[in-house]
Design an enzyme around this catalytic site. Structure first.
Site, mmCIF file in Angstrom:
data_model
loop_
_atom_site.group_PDB
_atom_site.id
_atom_site.type_symbol
_atom_site.label_atom_id
_atom_site.label_comp_id
_atom_site.label_asym_id
_atom_site.label_seq_id
_atom_site.Cartn_x
_atom_site.Cartn_y
_atom_site.Cartn_z
ATOM 1 C CB SER A 38 -0.925 0.035 1.221
ATOM 2 O OG SER A 38 -1.513 1.325 1.301
ATOM 3 C CG ASP A 51 -19.693 0.817 3.236
ATOM 4 O OD1 ASP A 51 -20.702 1.536 3.193
ATOM 5 O OD2 ASP A 51 -18.982 0.690 4.241
HETATM 6 P P1 ADP Z 1 -13.573 3.598 5.910
HETATM 7 O O1 ADP Z 1 -14.030 2.424 5.112
HETATM 8 O O2 ADP Z 1 -14.695 4.486 6.295
HETATM 9 O O3 ADP Z 1 -12.467 4.369 5.269
HETATM 10 P P2 ADP Z 1 -12.792 1.481 7.693
HETATM 11 O O4 ADP Z 1 -12.329 1.464 9.105
HETATM 12 O O5 ADP Z 1 -13.949 0.663 7.318
HETATM 13 O O6 ADP Z 1 -13.001 3.020 7.287
HETATM 14 O O7 ADP Z 1 -11.606 1.022 6.758
HETATM 15 C C1 ADP Z 1 -10.324 1.596 6.907
HETATM 16 C C2 ADP Z 1 -9.283 0.502 6.944
HETATM 17 O O8 ADP Z 1 -9.194 -0.138 5.645
HETATM 18 C C3 ADP Z 1 -7.882 1.028 7.198
HETATM 19 O O9 ADP Z 1 -7.626 1.116 8.573
HETATM 20 C C4 ADP Z 1 -7.007 -0.007 6.513
HETATM 21 O O10 ADP Z 1 -6.863 -1.151 7.318
HETATM 22 C C5 ADP Z 1 -7.862 -0.411 5.307
HETATM 23 N N1 ADP Z 1 -7.521 0.389 4.108
HETATM 24 C C6 ADP Z 1 -8.381 1.128 3.378
HETATM 25 N N2 ADP Z 1 -7.758 1.731 2.331
HETATM 26 C C7 ADP Z 1 -6.470 1.367 2.416
HETATM 27 C C8 ADP Z 1 -5.295 1.660 1.627
HETATM 28 N N3 ADP Z 1 -5.377 2.442 0.558
HETATM 29 N N4 ADP Z 1 -4.127 1.092 2.008
HETATM 30 C C9 ADP Z 1 -4.066 0.283 3.081
HETATM 31 N N5 ADP Z 1 -5.120 -0.031 3.853
HETATM 32 C C10 ADP Z 1 -6.309 0.505 3.540
HETATM 33 MG MG MG Z 2 -15.284 0.850 5.791
#
Ligand code: ADP
Ligand code: MG
Length: 377
Positions: free
Chosen positions: A63, A172
């Protein structure tokens, strides 16, 4: 970004690049896991997955957003394994394999424009991008129609529920996979139907206010609300709260369960009314429904927080037609329906209110209904 990042790490170009958007939910919050109704739209901000197949079963994942690397054999993926961010990626591929699709090892580089953890569904965006990349690399043929895309959305949801362990409903993932540009989606989680609703705001827009607040009680509270709804349905003798009328809710003797159920039942009605309002271009009505939704989430469902309340109040104080929290709550983002001409004044009012309350700077942007997940190259 994902493309260059892939070349930098692996020394050759990716075989495919897939994108999946974040979303805002216009109305219909905490209803998906209650067989209810929601009305999300995809954002134009998306997460990209640049990917190539491997000969073996290994998943190697980077990532760029959090500057992390992880690797795991696909056959080793299981509930809670891998932990953390890479579970969303590996879990999606695991779920596709569980569903019988011939998914193998992959190199995957992730780069996102969706703010992470802001209630704009970066989690569904990363899952969706990976699911679409696998579809492209392994010829799964699941992108051509809504039916195939639902299969992908379900795999994404299983990753989040079973591998990551987040008990979220399907809102979602369905929004990210099935959205169409210029449209919102009316999702009905009782019969799993999807209707693409033209989203024409004519001189108005949806301003997203990412509060950048995240309250740590969020995680446990989400599951708690789910359990409370299930308990309310059980006491009322129904499969889900979708079966219940407003009058029946009032028969619940437990005041907390009564309020939880009241939110869900009233929110479903607000989604129906919002779709009707959109169809007749009645944006004032849509705004009133959004504000009523926020009130219900704040008072009956108790998932708002000071930052979200201040964001909504500030937007309304300078003439927003409506404002509400969006996403699970306890931080994350709010949305306001405003006249395009009022954007500068609304942004200023929100920033001023945040400063007055000693909150950090919010991130503000206008949401345009973008397309669903897709292959770029
Ligand atoms: P939201 O979906 O509202 O952004 P969530 O808590 O459901 O919040 O998801 C966020 C989590 O998803 C992050 O903490 C990470 O673990 C993972 N995540 C999302 N996008 C990325 C990314 N681009 N790179 C790495 N992890 C990600
Ligand atoms: Mg989420």
């Amino acid at each position: 970004m994902a493309h260059e990042g892939f070349i930098r790490r692996l020394g050759y170009p990716p075989a495919a690049i897939a994108m999946a958007p974040g979303r805002v939910n216009i109305i219909g919050e905490h209803t998906d896991y209650n067989a209810g109704l929601c009305l999300p739209m995809a954002l134009t901000q998306a997460t990209a997955a640049a990917a190539s197949p491997r000969e073996d079963d290994e998943l190697r994942i980077w990532s760029l957003d959090i500057d992390r690397h992880a690797s795991i054999a696909l056959s080793d993926v299981a509930p809670g394994k891998p932990r953390g961010w890479s579970g969303y990626v590996a879990g999606t591929l695991w779920a596709l394999r569980e569903a019988g699709f011939p998914v193998g090892g992959m190199e995957i580089v992730i780069a996102s424009e969706v703010p992470v953890g802001a209630g704009l569904s970066s989690s569904a965006a990363i899952e969706g991008a990976v699911a679409v990349a696998a579809t492209a690399l392994f010829g799964l043929g699941l992108l051509d129609d809504d039916a195939g895309r639902r299969v992908l959305a379900l795999a994404c949801r299983r990753a989040e529920n079973e591998i990551v362990g987040a008990p979220t409903g399907g809102l979602d993932q369905t929004a990210s996979l099935l959205a169409r540009a210029g449209h919102a989606l009316r999702l009905d989680f009782r019969d799993d139907s999807v209707a693409h609703v033209p989203f024409d705001l004519a001189g108005h827009e949806i301003l997203v206010i990412d509060t950048r607040a995240h309250h740590s009680l969020a995680d446990g509270q989400y599951g708690k609300r789910r359990t409370e709804c299930e308990e309310a349905a059980r006491l009322l003798g129904v499969e889900s709260l979708r079966e219940v009328s407003p009058a029946e809710v009032e028969a619940l003797t437990d005041p907390v369960l009564r309020r939880r159920a009241r939110h869900v039942v009233s929110e479903n009605a607000r989604v129906e009314a919002a779709v009707a309002a959109l169809e007749r271009h009645d944006l004032h009505e849509l705004g009133l429904l959004m504000t009523a939704s926020h009130h219900s989430l704040r008072v009956d469902y108790e998932v708002s927080c000071a930052e979200l309340d201040v964001a909504c109040t500030a937007a309304l104080s300078v003439g927003a037609l409506g404002a509400r929290m969006t996403g699970g709550g306890f931080g994350g983002s709010a949305i306001a329906l405003i006249e395009t001409a009022a954007r500068v004044a609304t942004e200023a009012a929100v920033r001023r209110a945040f400063a007055q309350h000693g909150f950090g700077e919010p991130n503000l942007f206008v949401a345009t209904p973008g397309p669903g997940a897709r292959v770029l190259a």
